[in-house]
Design an enzyme around this catalytic site. Structure first.
Site, PDB file in Angstrom:
ATOM      1  N   ASP A   1      -8.401   4.145   2.770  1.00 21.03           N
ATOM      2  CA  ASP A   1      -9.352   3.055   2.708  1.00 21.03           C
ATOM      3  C   ASP A   1      -9.027   1.903   2.837  1.00 21.03           C
ATOM      4  O   ASP A   1      -8.997   0.909   3.628  1.00 21.03           O
ATOM      5  CB  ASP A   1     -10.279   3.216   1.498  1.00 21.03           C
ATOM      6  CG  ASP A   1     -11.637   4.112   1.593  1.00 21.03           C
ATOM      7  OD1 ASP A   1     -12.276   4.773   2.808  1.00 21.03           O
ATOM      8  OD2 ASP A   1     -11.982   4.698   0.228  1.00 21.03           O
ATOM      9  N   GLU A   2      -7.755   1.395   2.400  1.00 21.20           N
ATOM     10  CA  GLU A   2      -6.789   0.878   2.232  1.00 21.20           C
ATOM     11  C   GLU A   2      -6.607  -0.427   4.086  1.00 21.20           C
ATOM     12  O   GLU A   2      -5.992  -0.787   4.291  1.00 21.20           O
ATOM     13  CB  GLU A   2      -5.230   0.426   1.291  1.00 21.20           C
ATOM     14  CG  GLU A   2      -5.926   0.365   0.026  1.00 21.20           C
ATOM     15  CD  GLU A   2      -4.469   1.021  -0.924  1.00 21.20           C
ATOM     16  OE1 GLU A   2      -3.279   0.719  -0.732  1.00 21.20           O
ATOM     17  OE2 GLU A   2      -4.290  -0.327  -2.259  1.00 21.20           O
ATOM     18  N   LEU A   3      -6.026   1.552   3.897  1.00 22.59           N
ATOM     19  CA  LEU A   3      -5.417   1.286   5.651  1.00 22.59           C
ATOM     20  C   LEU A   3      -6.540   0.908   6.125  1.00 22.59           C
ATOM     21  O   LEU A   3      -5.996   0.029   7.109  1.00 22.59           O
ATOM     22  CB  LEU A   3      -4.624   2.871   5.416  1.00 22.59           C
ATOM     23  CG  LEU A   3      -4.413   2.976   7.307  1.00 22.59           C
ATOM     24  CD1 LEU A   3      -3.203   1.773   7.535  1.00 22.59           C
ATOM     25  CD2 LEU A   3      -3.876   4.826   7.769  1.00 22.59           C
TER      26      LEU A   3
ATOM     27  N   ILE B   1      -6.774  -2.787   6.050  1.00 25.00           N
ATOM     28  CA  ILE B   1      -5.845  -3.547   7.015  1.00 25.00           C
ATOM     29  C   ILE B   1      -5.494  -3.519   8.015  1.00 25.00           C
ATOM     30  O   ILE B   1      -5.204  -4.119   8.552  1.00 25.00           O
ATOM     31  CB  ILE B   1      -4.301  -2.828   5.877  1.00 25.00           C
ATOM     32  CG1 ILE B   1      -3.875  -3.238   4.344  1.00 25.00           C
ATOM     33  CG2 ILE B   1      -3.117  -2.986   6.730  1.00 25.00           C
ATOM     34  CD1 ILE B   1      -2.845  -1.953   4.129  1.00 25.00           C
TER      35      ILE B   1
ATOM     36  N   SER C   1       1.010  -1.376   0.179  1.00 25.40           N
ATOM     37  CA  SER C   1      -0.086   0.001  -0.064  1.00 25.40           C
ATOM     38  C   SER C   1       1.011   1.186   0.068  1.00 25.40           C
ATOM     39  O   SER C   1       1.639   1.511   0.821  1.00 25.40           O
ATOM     40  CB  SER C   1      -1.179   0.037   1.024  1.00 25.40           C
ATOM     41  OG  SER C   1      -1.838   1.088   1.305  1.00 25.40           O
TER      42      SER C   1
END
Length: 1158
Positions: free
Chosen positions: A91-93, A96, A25
């Site tokens: 949003d990835e974070l 995750i 990421s």
């Protein structure tokens, strides 16, 4: 990279080919065409399976992307300055971090040219990228902020501007491979669990934050000196993580030396080798060049003797690291040792949950969370125990968890047991006996007592037993803390399991600690002799029904050494638990011919005396509390080893002559023996007695002089209501408690007690005089005369009582004590008493209690010379009218309910910057306190708080938000100098730009609280404020700070009447630093929301109302003077921001008048 899935593939191939996927990421604009390209090549070169989102089409649907995250087992998150500009990245974070919390994903943060603290705190350029210049609120901001704050920065890697990209890339690849290896090992351990070779789980600690922290501690201790040969030891109990820590250290440093050699599991390998030559056999190269040698799990020096004998051949600059479970021998071999600490609660829960819920999409219930903490407490921070318990419970339902926690104390996990037993098997027979005795009977026992109980049958010398205890401590099987022997829960489980029934493991000696096993052994009808029983422990609270012991049952256990019958539900047998008669009954002719008995503890022993055949020759500890005995035994018997006797609350006891020959007796507890009238006059044989407790012996009227009691240090006669004449002359007495007795005076011979430290005469209602020689007690530190209601005078102190620190005179009628301290109501001339040279006699006084004295009118200025005085209690001194200048180091003045008090000195005291904080000045219910006095109290509090805060800030000390000074007094208005005021309990000030600069040291807080005859529960009342900065997010944007209140131990409840002012001065050290960091890029107008509340020891007090409140900033420049005029106010600077003002004290003559309200 596909995993082999064909039917022809073997299980081993499937296990060996499985690889975790690494998810990347990052903000493409920062890294995609630079560092990430190099990283992809490095991944391919190292056969690392990875995923980058560049192959996915950009769009609003993140479902595919989130699926890729869930498929991955490792995530690399590259934080750069522009990372938070991308909602896609944020949003990835969130996804995750969600998977990380579920323990399905390992996260390695990379801080790419940005500081970890800026990312977690969303500060500086990173914060601007997230919020924009106007600190905008974007749609999913709360979730993004939470994800950023949850980043485990201590596990991350930092790439700085000046860093070498190639070196950093290599370091990153190494970190990924470490985590990958751990995951593969754990995968094989799960999928290949049928293998006969167990997978050691200790490597899992390397993936946790504690690994890095402990490695740093290790390297700080050991360092690296290329000029000398270094030999270090890494020690700790089984499973604590010694090997993995040493191995990581070895891997990191071995590249600096020409030769590296690692030998794992030396303890096991040495079993198949003769001597120790194999350690260096065919390996002369380690003597020819600088080498790093790692020797793992060495249990004794002989296993590496060949290397030690050849140390002279080792090249200077070499390094040798040895891990061992036994530090007894390593001290003479190594230069230094590092004891590996256990995990703290947070780390332990993380590790336990990983294995208990691994690969499960499961949120623990409240009960499971509670049970988890119990398992973690049991493990005691031991990684091995946490891993194995987690694996054992994984997939089990809540009922099984509850069942397992009940069996855990006496049923060790098999894998944990296997590892711990390696250490146990290495013990000598004497060490095994001691270990099992402690585990089954004597956990948390006094060290000195245990030494005597464990001493050999022949010598009874405690030195040998002390050596055994020391050996067990060196092997980390027990610990000695504050004079008590402690044992980890996991080892205690092992000991109980091994010790219960006779076997080869416990040298054919049984230790019956299970109540079912004990009941069967004592109540059974078998007549066979059982020579295996070494000890019996019976908790009667566990018995469902009464049991009766057969007449000769204990005699059939000739080797019985310890017998303990007790009640764990309430050892003191309080009425609140409805204590019942002893559930263990004995026949009239109980046989106790036990020549080996050393420890005899029988709660509520049902007979009038111990049987005639009882042999106390080896007896060390006799405890018969709450028993029915009238005498210990009928005739005088030899008791050469008896050291401790407890007959407390044996209300029928009348005769102590049985102890006449107890020459070794050190402690005698007779508390609550209400029928005991006489202490043996011919006490000459009790020369070793050091502690004598006669508390509550209400029939006892006197004691002999005890001149031969050379060892007696503590004598307790508290509550002996028939005791009238004290003539004891034991010259080494240190603690004398005569409180609640009927004595009328003390003899002049008390001057012979030159080692006396504490003299307690509390509530001696008949005491009317004190001897003139009292001042000659040079060692006296504490003199308690509280409640001596007939005492009207205090002897003049002609000598220097150089050690007296506590003087409690509350509830007395003393008029002239000490004359220099006060003036009395019936003084003929009503003149203030002058300073006396004899003040030096009390120069070290720290605590002075004068409460409930109706004779005092004023405290005079001489009291200010008591430089060390910290606490003055004047409660309920109803005739006290004035208080003079106070000592400079005073921490607490309590003048509650001094209803005649009008004035205080100006200044109240000379403020000094001392380390004693917090300070409190309590004037509750002082309704006659004048306006000028309130003003002086307020100004002194401010000056002292400002000075203390300035000192703490200068030296970078103090807590985040620390109440430095607090005061309270009757009133109904917030003082005028508070820049922000509000009605009610909530205040929302807006602070000026750069408010934390130019000498800012803290804040002043004020609350006006309405009471209606409020009774304070346990005298514990606090006025607190909760502050939240709602437009600046820092780690310190929320805090809870005390404003002021009451806090006193004791049963007496005080009542507060009417409305009172509470003012507190608080240090803001951390918030100042955070704001200064934020302010480097510009001005940040900061809004705050401050809510005041009144609490006690349970929670918020509902029937107390905060009517008004105030807030003001405090600066280090200047001081306050209560007597300055209003026209001096122009010397101060007041800033206004949107018509809201903030006081900024700059010059000494700032007016601080208080608008008094009653």
């Amino acid at each position: 990279m596909a995993i082999i899935t064909t039917k022809a593939a073997s299980k081993d191939n499937l296990l060996s080919d499985w690889q975790p996927q690494v998810f990347l990421s990052f903000r493409g604009a920062d890294l995609r065409y630079g560092f990430i390209d190099h990283l992809k090549k490095a991944f391919m070169a190292n056969n690392i399976r990875y995923y980058i989102d560049e192959i996915e089409p950009r769009g609003e649907n993140l479902g595919i992307l989130f699926q890729r995250i869930r498929e991955s087992r490792i995530a690399l998150v590259f934080f750069s300055n522009r990372y938070p500009e991308s909602e896609w990245c944020l949003d990835e974070l969130v996804e995750i971090m969600k998977n990380m919390e579920n323990d399905t994903l390992r996260v390695i943060p990379i801080f790419f040219k940005v500081k970890p603290e800026d990312v977690r705190g969303q500060k500086k350029e990173f914060g601007v990228a997230l919020y924009g210049e106007g600190r905008r609120r974007r749609p999913r901001m709360p979730q993004w902020e939470d994800a950023l704050e949850a980043i485990p920065s201590n596990m991350g890697l930092v790439f700085q501007e000046q860093s070498s990209e190639a070196d950093f890339l290599a370091k990153l690849i190494e970190r990924v491979k470490e985590v990958e290896a751990i995951l593969i090992s754990e995968y094989r351990g799960r999928e290949g669990s049928s293998s006969s070779v167990p997978i050691r789980p200790l490597t899992c600690i390397a993936s946790l934050p504690p690994y890095e922290q402990r490695l740093e501690q290790l390297e700080e201790r050991f360092g690296f000196d290329p000029a000398v040969t270094q030999i270090f030891g890494i020690v700790g109990m089984t499973g604590i993580g010694k090997t993995i820590l040493a191995q990581k250290h070895f891997d990191k440093w071995k590249k600096r030396l020409a030769i590296d050699k690692m030998l794992l599991g030396i303890h096991e390998r040495s079993k198949n080798e003769e001597g120790s030559d194999w350690v260096i056999k065919d390996d002369d190269k380690i003597f020819k060049r600088k080498s790093f040698i790692f020797l793992d799990d060495v249990s004794e020096k002989t296993q590496i003797q060949s290397l030690l004998d050849n140390l002279h051949r080792v090249k200077k600059g070499s390094k040798i690291v040895i891990t061992t479970r036994d530090k007894s021998w390593i001290g003479e071999v190594v230069h230094d040792t590092y004891v590996v600490p256990g995990l703290n609660e947070k780390e332990a829960l993380q590790l336990f949950h990983y294995h208990a819920f691994h690969n499960q999409d499961y949120t623990p219930t409240q009960n499971i969370t509670k049970l988890s903490k119990k398992f973690v407490d049991y493990a005691g921070g031991n990684p091995l125990a946490l891993v194995e318990l987690g694996k054992e419970l994984c997939g089990k339902n809540e009922t099984l968890w509850e069942t397992r926690i009940e069996t855990l104390p006496h049923c060790c996990n098999e894998n944990i047991k296997r590892e711990l037993k390696i250490s146990y098997d290495k013990l000598t027979d004497q060490q095994k006996d001691a270990f099992l005795d402690i585990a089954c009977f004597f956990r948390s026992e006094d060290e000195d007592c245990l030494k005597n109980l464990l001493a050999s049958e022949v010598s009874h010398e405690s030195d040998e037993a002390a050596g055994v205890i020391g050996d067990l401590a060196h092997k980390f099987m027990i610990s000695v803390s504050a004079g008590q022997i402690e044992m980890p829960d996991i080892l205690c489980s092992l000991g109980k399991e091994l010790g219960l029934f006779a076997s080869a493991d416990n040298l054919r000696k049984s230790r019956l600690w299970d109540h079912n096993a004990v009941s069967k052994a004592l109540a059974g009808k078998e007549e066979n002799e059982d020579i295996t029983v070494r000890g019996i422990l019976l908790d009667v609270s566990k018995l469902k029904e009464e049991i009766a012991i057969a007449t000769n049952k204990l005699t059939l256990m000739p080797n019985l050494r310890y017998l303990k019958i007790f009640d764990s539900s309430c050892p003191r047998q309080c009425k609140v638990v409805e204590a019942v008669e002893c559930k263990v009954y004995v026949p009239d002719e109980l046989e106790l011919c036990l020549k080996n008995i050393r420890y005899f503890h029988w709660l509520k022993f049902p007979s009038m005396e111990l049987p005639p055949d009882f042999n106390p020759e080896n007896l060390v500890d006799l405890r018969l509390p709450y028993s029915k005995i009238e005498r210990v035994w009928d005739d005088v018997k030899d008791t050469p080893n008896l050291k401790w006797v407890d007959l407390s609350h044996s209300t029928k006891l009348i005769d102590l002559s049985a102890l006449w020959k107890a020459e070794s007796l050190e402690r005698l507890n007779l508390e609550g023996c209400t029928n005991l009238e006489l202490f043996p006059k011919d006490e000459g044989n009790m020369k070793s007695l050091a502690f004598l407790n006669l508390r509550g012996c209400t029939s006892l009227s006197f004691l002999p002089e005890m001149e031969n009691f050379d060892c007696l240090k503590t004598l307790i006669l508290s509550g002996c209501t028939s005791f009238e004449d004290f003539q004891v002359k034991s010259k080494n007495l240190e603690y004398l408690h005569l409180d609640g007795t009927e004595i009328t005076d003390l003899p002049q011979t008390i001057v012979e007690l030159q080692r006396l430290i504490v003299l307690n005469l509390k509530d001696c209602k008949m005491l009317d005089t004190l001897p003139d020689c009292l001042g000659k007690l040079k060692a006296l530190e504490e003199l308690i005369l509280s409640g001596c209601s007939r005492l009207r005078s205090f002897p003049e102190i002609k000598d220097n009582m150089e050690n007296l620190q506590i003087l409690l005179l509350d509830g007395t009628k003393i008029r002239d004590l000490p004359k220099i301290l006060l003036r009395c109501a019936n003084s003929v001339d009503q003149m203030n008493l002058q300073r006396s040279p004899s003040m030096s006699g009390l120069s070290l006084l720290r605590r002075l209690c004068l409460s409930r004295n109706e004779m005092i009118i004023s405290l005079q200025s001489s009291i200010s010379d008591l430089y060390h005085l910290k606490w003055i209690d004047l409660k309920y001194c109803t005739k006290l009218q004035s208080i003079s200048m106070l000592p400079p180091n005073l921490q607490c003045l309590d003048a509650h309910d001094c209803t005649s008090l009008k004035t205080v000195a100006s200044p109240l005291a000379r403020p000094l910057a001392t380390e004693q904080v917090p300070s409190s000045f309590i004037f509750t219910n002082c309704q006659k306190l004048e306006h000028a006095a309130k003003n002086e109290i307020t100004c002194y509090g401010h000056n002292k708080g400002r000075l203390l805060s300035k000192t703490l800030n200068r030296h970078n000390k103090g807590l985040c938000f620390e109440a430095l000074v607090a005061t309270c007094f009757p009133g109904s208005e917030v003082p005028d100098w508070f820049g922000h005021k509000s009605s009610g309990a909530v205040l929302e000030p807006e602070l000026p730009r750069h408010w934390s600069e130019n000498g800012f040291v803290g804040i002043a807080l004020c609350a006006i609280v309405s009471f209606e005859e409020q009774k304070i529960r346990n005298n514990n009342l606090q006025v607190k404020c909760i502050c939240d900065f709602n437009n600046v997010r820092t780690s310190s944007s929320y805090f809870n700070s005390p404003v002021g209140g009451l806090s006193e131990t004791g049963n007496e409840h005080r009542t507060i009447k009417s409305t009172h002012v509470f003012i507190g001065y608080t240090n803001w050290l951390n918030i100042k630093k955070c704001q200064e960091d934020d302010g480097k890029k510009g001005c940040f107008p900061t809004k705050a929301s401050i809510k005041f509340q009144v609490t006690d020891d349970i929670g918020e007090v509902k029937n107390c109302e905060v009517l008004k409140c105030g807030f003001s900033l405090v600066y280090e420049t200047g001081s306050w003077e209560a007597n300055t005029r209003r026209d001096d106010v122009e010397q101060g600077e007041v800033e206004s921001l949107e018509k809201k003002k903030v006081s900024k004290i700059m010059m000494p003559k700032l007016w601080c008048n208080y608008n008094a309200g009653s």
